[in-house]
Design a protein around this motif. Sequence first.
Motif, short mmCIF file in Angstrom:
data_model
loop_
_atom_site.label_atom_id
_atom_site.label_comp_id
_atom_site.label_asym_id
_atom_site.label_seq_id
_atom_site.Cartn_x
_atom_site.Cartn_y
_atom_site.Cartn_z
N SER A 158 19.67 7.68 13.51
CA SER A 158 18.55 8.29 14.23
C SER A 158 17.52 8.77 13.23
O SER A 158 17.80 8.95 12.04
CB SER A 158 19.04 9.47 15.06
OG SER A 158 19.94 9.04 16.06
N LEU A 159 16.32 9.00 13.71
CA LEU A 159 15.28 9.55 12.85
C LEU A 159 15.68 10.94 12.35
O LEU A 159 16.29 11.72 13.10
CB LEU A 159 13.96 9.68 13.62
CG LEU A 159 13.17 8.40 13.88
CD1 LEU A 159 11.94 8.74 14.73
CD2 LEU A 159 12.73 7.76 12.58
N PRO A 160 15.35 11.29 11.12
CA PRO A 160 15.54 12.67 10.68
C PRO A 160 14.80 13.62 11.62
O PRO A 160 13.74 13.28 12.16
CB PRO A 160 14.92 12.68 9.28
CG PRO A 160 15.00 11.25 8.83
CD PRO A 160 14.81 10.43 10.06
N MET A 173 6.56 12.79 14.62
CA MET A 173 6.17 11.57 15.34
C MET A 173 5.89 11.88 16.80
O MET A 173 4.91 11.39 17.38
CB MET A 173 7.31 10.55 15.21
CG MET A 173 6.90 9.12 15.43
SD MET A 173 5.94 8.40 14.08
CE MET A 173 4.44 7.97 14.99
N GLU A 174 6.72 12.69 17.42
CA GLU A 174 6.52 13.04 18.82
C GLU A 174 5.24 13.83 19.01
O GLU A 174 4.50 13.62 19.99
CB GLU A 174 7.73 13.83 19.35
CG GLU A 174 8.97 12.97 19.53
CD GLU A 174 10.19 13.78 19.94
OE1 GLU A 174 11.09 13.20 20.56
OE2 GLU A 174 10.25 14.99 19.62
N GLU A 175 4.95 14.74 18.09
CA GLU A 175 3.72 15.53 18.18
C GLU A 175 2.49 14.64 18.06
O GLU A 175 1.51 14.82 18.78
CB GLU A 175 3.72 16.62 17.09
CG GLU A 175 4.71 17.73 17.35
CD GLU A 175 4.78 18.72 16.19
OE1 GLU A 175 4.13 18.46 15.14
OE2 GLU A 175 5.47 19.75 16.33
N LEU A 223 0.49 3.72 11.30
CA LEU A 223 0.10 4.24 9.98
C LEU A 223 0.66 5.65 9.78
O LEU A 223 1.05 6.01 8.66
CB LEU A 223 -1.42 4.24 9.84
CG LEU A 223 -2.07 2.85 9.77
CD1 LEU A 223 -3.59 2.97 9.77
CD2 LEU A 223 -1.59 2.08 8.55
N PHE A 224 0.72 6.44 10.85
CA PHE A 224 1.31 7.78 10.75
C PHE A 224 2.79 7.66 10.40
O PHE A 224 3.31 8.40 9.55
CB PHE A 224 1.13 8.54 12.07
CG PHE A 224 1.58 9.96 12.01
CD1 PHE A 224 0.74 10.95 11.51
CD2 PHE A 224 2.85 10.33 12.44
CE1 PHE A 224 1.16 12.28 11.44
CE2 PHE A 224 3.27 11.64 12.37
CZ PHE A 224 2.43 12.62 11.88
N ALA A 225 3.49 6.71 11.05
CA ALA A 225 4.90 6.49 10.74
C ALA A 225 5.07 6.03 9.29
O ALA A 225 6.01 6.43 8.60
CB ALA A 225 5.49 5.44 11.69
N ASP A 274 7.11 7.54 5.70
CA ASP A 274 8.01 6.63 4.99
C ASP A 274 9.03 6.00 5.92
O ASP A 274 10.20 5.81 5.56
CB ASP A 274 8.72 7.34 3.83
CG ASP A 274 9.27 6.35 2.80
OD1 ASP A 274 8.69 5.25 2.68
OD2 ASP A 274 10.28 6.66 2.16
N LEU A 275 8.59 5.65 7.12
CA LEU A 275 9.45 4.99 8.10
C LEU A 275 9.08 3.52 8.22
O LEU A 275 7.92 3.14 8.05
CB LEU A 275 9.31 5.67 9.47
CG LEU A 275 9.66 7.16 9.51
CD1 LEU A 275 9.33 7.75 10.88
CD2 LEU A 275 11.14 7.38 9.17
N GLY A 276 10.06 2.69 8.51
CA GLY A 276 9.82 1.28 8.74
C GLY A 276 9.30 1.05 10.14
O GLY A 276 9.68 1.75 11.09
N THR A 277 8.44 0.04 10.31
CA THR A 277 7.85 -0.28 11.61
C THR A 277 7.67 -1.79 11.73
O THR A 277 7.70 -2.52 10.73
CB THR A 277 6.47 0.37 11.80
OG1 THR A 277 5.59 -0.10 10.77
CG2 THR A 277 6.55 1.89 11.75
#
Length: 280
Positions: free
Chosen positions: A22-24, A31-33, A99-101, A105-108
Amino acid sequence: MDVSVIDLIEKRCSWRSFSGASLPVDAKQKMEEFLADPGTPPFRSQTRFELVDAGVDGAKRVPGTYGVIKGARDFIVGVVKPGPNNLEDYGYLFEKAILFATALDLGTCWMGGTLRHTIFAEKIRLQKDEVLPCICPVGLRAPRKTLVDAMFAAGAGSKKRKAWPELFFHNDFSSPLTQKAAGEYSTPLEMVRLAPSASNRQPWRIIDSDSGFHLFLTRNKAYKNIFKADLQRIDMGIAMCHFELSAREKGLEGRWTESDPKISRTPERTEYVATWEINR
């Protein structure tokens, strides 16, 4: 974002293989905000975005992703209501989210297609008057890309980009625009050149004139009816996002308007989209 959007555009790449975790907590909250209020798109279409849990444990392939996404638990899902330029607005905001993700430093990986009857439509409570054109896995990358990643990258020629003379012009489509002639706008234009697009078709064309930069869509004739959503219009929103964010980072102020320059001798299958009107 507290980092350079230009750096993020250059850093971002598609990633289809994830760790299964899961995401940290901190990254998930941020991300939700962001998705709760990603900003106002150029044409003010009604959109909404959510971070949804696909409910897949471990490094398994995720149902509803055509078998190409592995180990992703969390997905960015967005919907938009019908209206003029709604898909351009959708692409603009979705790319901002990606771009925010990337800044986290998350993969997309952009994924577009027929998604109305998938788990993602159920998770976001898709309404009858809404369209769900795209989803995007977002998470911790697997240590290495899979064979599927390599096949997609090779098939689409993802690292290959059209040269400037094919994309950017001065006053009309017969006069290619050079980076030197573009001056301070060479960076925003280069960020458009680096933008992702469906099957790497790179359908954007831009004409520089005294009144601003005019954005056109040159369609691939075999592509428009492959999916229910017009993915090449979404591509134009991605281009608008890259151009605007990088221009603002460079201190180049302007705004998107609809000011069709009525260019003569427009190439076949080419249509006007929008104009970046420069603040003078």
